[in-house]
Design an enzyme around this catalytic site. Structure first.
Site, PDB file in Angstrom:
ATOM      1  N   ARG A   1       0.805  -1.223   0.000  1.00 38.81           N
ATOM      2  CA  ARG A   1       0.000   0.000   0.000  1.00 38.81           C
ATOM      3  C   ARG A   1       0.838   1.273   0.000  1.00 38.81           C
ATOM      4  NH1 ARG A   1      -2.832  -3.139   3.703  1.00 38.81           N
ATOM      5  NH2 ARG A   1      -4.670  -4.086   2.757  1.00 38.81           N
TER       6      ARG A   1
ATOM      7  N   LYS B   1       2.271  11.289 -11.565  1.00 35.51           N
ATOM      8  CA  LYS B   1       1.409  10.373 -12.337  1.00 35.51           C
ATOM      9  C   LYS B   1       2.208   9.112 -12.611  1.00 35.51           C
ATOM     10  CE  LYS B   1      -1.802  13.206 -14.988  1.00 35.51           C
ATOM     11  NZ  LYS B   1      -2.228  13.491 -16.366  1.00 35.51           N
TER      12      LYS B   1
ATOM     13  N   GLU C   1       8.426  18.657 -25.830  1.00 30.00           N
ATOM     14  CA  GLU C   1       7.725  19.016 -24.584  1.00 30.00           C
ATOM     15  C   GLU C   1       8.270  20.342 -24.042  1.00 30.00           C
ATOM     16  OE1 GLU C   1       5.172  17.240 -23.639  1.00 30.00           O
ATOM     17  OE2 GLU C   1       5.497  15.197 -24.380  1.00 30.00           O
TER      18      GLU C   1
ATOM     19  N   LYS D   1       6.448  22.814 -14.971  1.00 25.58           N
ATOM     20  CA  LYS D   1       5.628  21.644 -14.673  1.00 25.58           C
ATOM     21  C   LYS D   1       5.271  21.624 -13.186  1.00 25.58           C
ATOM     22  CE  LYS D   1       4.143  17.141 -15.151  1.00 25.58           C
ATOM     23  NZ  LYS D   1       4.251  15.869 -15.836  1.00 25.58           N
TER      24      LYS D   1
ATOM     25  N   GLU E   1      -5.562  16.930 -11.482  1.00 29.93           N
ATOM     26  CA  GLU E   1      -6.257  17.250 -12.728  1.00 29.93           C
ATOM     27  C   GLU E   1      -7.749  17.473 -12.490  1.00 29.93           C
ATOM     28  OE1 GLU E   1      -5.668  14.366 -15.995  1.00 29.93           O
ATOM     29  OE2 GLU E   1      -4.276  15.867 -16.745  1.00 29.93           O
TER      30      GLU E   1
ATOM     31  N   ARG F   1      -4.217  21.676 -15.028  1.00 38.67           N
ATOM     32  CA  ARG F   1      -3.230  20.701 -15.483  1.00 38.67           C
ATOM     33  C   ARG F   1      -3.456  20.340 -16.957  1.00 38.67           C
ATOM     34  NH1 ARG F   1      -0.309  15.991 -11.758  1.00 38.67           N
ATOM     35  NH2 ARG F   1       0.985  15.181 -13.427  1.00 38.67           N
TER      36      ARG F   1
ATOM     37  N   ASN G   1      -1.687  19.408 -21.926  1.00 40.74           N
ATOM     38  CA  ASN G   1      -2.090  18.573 -23.066  1.00 40.74           C
ATOM     39  C   ASN G   1      -2.030  19.307 -24.399  1.00 40.74           C
ATOM     40  OD1 ASN G   1      -2.612  16.311 -21.490  1.00 40.74           O
ATOM     41  ND2 ASN G   1      -4.636  17.085 -20.951  1.00 40.74           N
TER      42      ASN G   1
ATOM     43  N   HIS H   1      -1.363  17.516 -27.616  1.00 37.42           N
ATOM     44  CA  HIS H   1      -1.475  16.093 -27.304  1.00 37.42           C
ATOM     45  C   HIS H   1      -2.728  15.424 -27.840  1.00 37.42           C
ATOM     46  CE1 HIS H   1       2.083  16.748 -24.940  1.00 37.42           C
ATOM     47  NE2 HIS H   1       2.103  15.485 -24.519  1.00 37.42           N
TER      48      HIS H   1
ATOM     49  N   HIS I   1      -1.674  12.411 -29.863  1.00 37.23           N
ATOM     50  CA  HIS I   1      -2.033  11.021 -29.555  1.00 37.23           C
ATOM     51  C   HIS I   1      -2.688  10.353 -30.758  1.00 37.23           C
ATOM     52  CE1 HIS I   1      -2.028  11.825 -24.974  1.00 37.23           C
ATOM     53  NE2 HIS I   1      -0.885  11.289 -25.363  1.00 37.23           N
TER      54      HIS I   1
ATOM     55  N   HIS J   1       6.869   9.781 -29.215  1.00 31.81           N
ATOM     56  CA  HIS J   1       5.836  10.625 -28.619  1.00 31.81           C
ATOM     57  C   HIS J   1       6.079  12.116 -28.899  1.00 31.81           C
ATOM     58  CE1 HIS J   1       2.904  12.109 -25.750  1.00 31.81           C
ATOM     59  NE2 HIS J   1       3.856  12.790 -25.163  1.00 31.81           N
TER      60      HIS J   1
HETATM   61  N1  LIG Z   1       3.950  10.251 -15.828  1.00 31.24           N
HETATM   62  C1  LIG Z   1       3.876  11.261 -16.649  1.00 31.24           C
HETATM   63  O1  LIG Z   1       3.457  12.369 -16.271  1.00 31.24           O
HETATM   64  C2  LIG Z   1       4.359  11.092 -18.052  1.00 31.24           C
HETATM   65  C3  LIG Z   1       4.565  12.219 -18.870  1.00 31.24           C
HETATM   66  C4  LIG Z   1       5.098  12.020 -20.145  1.00 31.24           C
HETATM   67  C5  LIG Z   1       5.382  10.733 -20.591  1.00 31.24           C
HETATM   68  N2  LIG Z   1       5.138   9.660 -19.770  1.00 31.24           N
HETATM   69  C6  LIG Z   1       5.449   8.296 -20.220  1.00 31.24           C
HETATM   70  O2  LIG Z   1       6.841   8.231 -20.470  1.00 31.24           O
HETATM   71  C7  LIG Z   1       7.095   7.210 -21.416  1.00 31.24           C
HETATM   72  C8  LIG Z   1       8.083   7.741 -22.422  1.00 31.24           C
HETATM   73  O3  LIG Z   1       9.262   8.113 -21.738  1.00 31.24           O
HETATM   74  P1  LIG Z   1      10.665   8.184 -22.504  1.00 31.24           P
HETATM   75  O4  LIG Z   1      10.500   8.994 -23.723  1.00 31.24           O
HETATM   76  O5  LIG Z   1      11.649   8.587 -21.487  1.00 31.24           O
HETATM   77  O6  LIG Z   1      10.852   6.702 -23.015  1.00 31.24           O
HETATM   78  P2  LIG Z   1      11.689   5.432 -22.467  1.00 31.24           P
HETATM   79  O7  LIG Z   1      11.626   5.341 -21.005  1.00 31.24           O
HETATM   80  O8  LIG Z   1      11.211   4.283 -23.257  1.00 31.24           O
HETATM   81  O9  LIG Z   1      13.181   5.784 -22.914  1.00 31.24           O
HETATM   82  C9  LIG Z   1      13.476   5.928 -24.276  1.00 31.24           C
HETATM   83  C10 LIG Z   1      14.654   5.063 -24.707  1.00 31.24           C
HETATM   84  O10 LIG Z   1      15.860   5.624 -24.208  1.00 31.24           O
HETATM   85  C11 LIG Z   1      16.635   4.626 -23.552  1.00 31.24           C
HETATM   86  N3  LIG Z   1      17.400   5.361 -22.527  1.00 31.24           N
HETATM   87  C12 LIG Z   1      16.969   5.840 -21.334  1.00 31.24           C
HETATM   88  N4  LIG Z   1      17.920   6.593 -20.769  1.00 31.24           N
HETATM   89  C13 LIG Z   1      18.970   6.602 -21.607  1.00 31.24           C
HETATM   90  C14 LIG Z   1      20.246   7.219 -21.582  1.00 31.24           C
HETATM   91  N5  LIG Z   1      20.602   8.048 -20.585  1.00 31.24           N
HETATM   92  N6  LIG Z   1      21.091   6.993 -22.604  1.00 31.24           N
HETATM   93  C15 LIG Z   1      20.719   6.208 -23.651  1.00 31.24           C
HETATM   94  N7  LIG Z   1      19.531   5.609 -23.733  1.00 31.24           N
HETATM   95  C16 LIG Z   1      18.661   5.814 -22.719  1.00 31.24           C
HETATM   96  C17 LIG Z   1      15.654   3.620 -23.071  1.00 31.24           C
HETATM   97  O11 LIG Z   1      16.241   2.345 -22.941  1.00 31.24           O
HETATM   98  C18 LIG Z   1      14.622   3.639 -24.189  1.00 31.24           C
HETATM   99  O12 LIG Z   1      15.034   2.805 -25.238  1.00 31.24           O
HETATM  100  C19 LIG Z   1       5.756   6.824 -22.001  1.00 31.24           C
HETATM  101  O13 LIG Z   1       5.366   5.583 -21.477  1.00 31.24           O
HETATM  102  C20 LIG Z   1       4.813   7.910 -21.519  1.00 31.24           C
HETATM  103  O14 LIG Z   1       3.492   7.436 -21.333  1.00 31.24           O
HETATM  104  C21 LIG Z   1       4.636   9.829 -18.537  1.00 31.24           C
HETATM  105 ZN   LIG Z   2       3.760  14.383 -23.771  1.00 35.43          ZN
END
Ligand SMILES: NC(=O)c1ccc[n+]([C@@H]2O[C@H](COP(=O)([O-])OP(=O)(O)OC[C@H]3O[C@@H](n4cnc5c(N)ncnc54)[C@H](O)[C@@H]3O)[C@@H](O)[C@H]2O)c1
Ligand SMILES: [Zn+2]
Length: 374
Positions: free
Chosen positions: A129, A151, A193, A235, A245, A250, A254, A257, A261, A274
């Site tokens: 929990r 999130k 972003e 942010k 939200e 918040r 978007n 987005h 999306h 993305h």
């Molecule tokens: N929680 C939130 O508020 C929020 C906001 C935006 C996005 N997200 C989520 O984030 C995810 C996307 O995140 P991302 O773009 O970081 O993708 P990711 O975590 O898949 O990383 C992208 C790639 O980079 C590689 N990588 C990571 N760090 C590295 C480094 N320092 N050097 C070399 N390679 C590295 C990873 O292995 C991966 O292949 C999605 O699932 C999305 O839904 C969440």
């Molecule tokens: Zn985004």
């Protein structure tokens, strides 16, 4: 290099004294501060949940720093890629935590991009929990966006991020050094972003990005610290005012987005990153705002020029070049299903000037079709 700190101020949950505020530490070598931070938070043990691609060097470095602070740290690797944000992977991690006899004195440390941050955050929110979680974002997307704000979640076959929890981290360590190894597309994707923050909230930051685009692309450390610091502050500001939200504030995050999306989904997973989809989404949103008379063509073109300078796709037409073209019907159907639409009515975050956006409800689908050029 000295580190910069952004405070995220949040009220306590159970009692006014159970403060949930935390710091985002930004700079070269920021992850080296994590040992002292966990010690002062009273952690006895830590489990580092890390992206398999960067266990060496980053998760190993975090584990070593924790060890030096006399905090025993186990490392669990998660296969790199969006597919790991799954019920199966969350279940595997819950099992590993049980096997390690993790208790409430154990802190979780997420090391990786948004995938690992969202997954490890969700596992931390749910195991016994709720365990304290710390974020060590290693992608630009994670440093400017996903690691901040609490999130967390995983995907279902039925859709992305459908299961999750709001679970704020105890602290975030955005180490600029980690960005050196990011592949070019992953890096520029994060910049979409960053442009978004300028467009929605901060004209001055937008001007700064225009003036320093070339330097940002060389990943100059001083420029990156400013990019991450300003984005994280914006942010944090939004999250402080609308953590769950509920007020609509918040929703400004978007921007780009709803279109983005739809482009991402229609292209099929893995075709567009993305941030690339968001860049094209912002181009579409700006054009829609222009066709509604909310902004002039000068703003549409300044946004396009900045995206281009940062080596991002910058027009709706770029979508057709990067992915198999989708029909306007397909894209509209995806937008109507978006969990942020209300009762199928089209709703967009649209700019009224650089640094300011508004939520616009009930947009005529014919206008959206025209923007999509189909
Ligand atoms: N929680 C939130 O508020 C929020 C906001 C935006 C996005 N997200 C989520 O984030 C995810 C996307 O995140 P991302 O773009 O970081 O993708 P990711 O975590 O898949 O990383 C992208 C790639 O980079 C590689 N990588 C990571 N760090 C590295 C480094 N320092 N050097 C070399 N390679 C590295 C990873 O292995 C991966 O292949 C999605 O699932 C999305 O839904 C969440
Ligand atoms: Zn985004």
């Amino acid at each position: 290099m000295s580190h910069r700190t952004i405070r995220v101020s949040l009220p306590g949950d159970a009692t006014p004294t159970s403060d949930r505020s935390y710091d985002i530490v930004i700079g070269a070598g920021a992850m080296d501060s994590i040992g002292a931070a966990l010690r002062s938070a009273g952690a006895r043990r830590a489990v580092v949940i890390a992206d398999s691609a960067i266990v060496e060097p980053h998760a190993a470095r975090v584990a070593a720093v924790l060890g030096a602070a006399s905090i025993d740290a186990a490392v669990l690797a998660v296969p790199a890629g969006e597919a790991s944000k799954s019920v199966a992977e969350a279940g595997r991690l819950w099992g590993e935590l049980a096997r390690l006899a993790v208790d409430r004195g154990t802190h979780i440390v997420a090391v990786g991009g948004g995938v690992v941050g969202d997954l490890a955050g969700f596992v931390a929110a749910t195991f016994v929990r709720g365990l304290p979680v710390w974020q060590v974002p290693t992608t630009l997307v994670a440093q400017v966006d996903s690691a901040i704000g609490g999130k967390t979640g995983i995907n279902l076959t039925a859709g992305k991020n459908l299961v999750g929890a709001f679970w704020q981290p105890r602290g975030v360590f955005a180490d600029i050094d980690a960005l050196a190894t990011l592949p070019r597309r992953e890096f520029t994707s994060g910049l979409a972003e960053v442009v978004k923050y300028g467009m929605i909230l901060d004209a001055e930051f937008f001007h700064w990005l225009e003036a320093h685009a070339a330097r940002i692309l060389t990943r100059d450390a001083t420029a990156l610290v400013h990019v991450v610091e300003r984005s994280a502050a914006l942010k944090a500001h939004v999250v402080e005012r609308d953590e769950h939200e509920r007020t609509g504030l918040r929703a400004v995050l978007n921007y780009g987005h709803t279109f983005g999306h739809a482009f991402e989904t229609a292209a099929g997973y893995g075709t567009l990153l993305h941030g690339e989809a968001v860049a094209i989404g912002m181009a579409a949103a700006a054009q829609l705002a222009e066709s509604l008379g909310r902004i002039g063509p000068d703003i549409v073109s300044r946004q396009q020029q900045l995206l281009t300078a940062l080596e991002l796709p910058a027009t709706v037409a770029a979508y057709g070049q990067l992915a198999k073209p989708a029909t306007a019907d397909e894209l509209l159907a995806i937008m109507a299903r978006d969990k942020k639409t209300l009762g199928g009515r089209l709703r967009f975050v649209l700019p009224s000037r650089i640094g300011h956006v508004e939520l616009v409800d009930g947009v005529d689908p014919a206008l959206v079709r025209r923007v999509l050029g189909m």
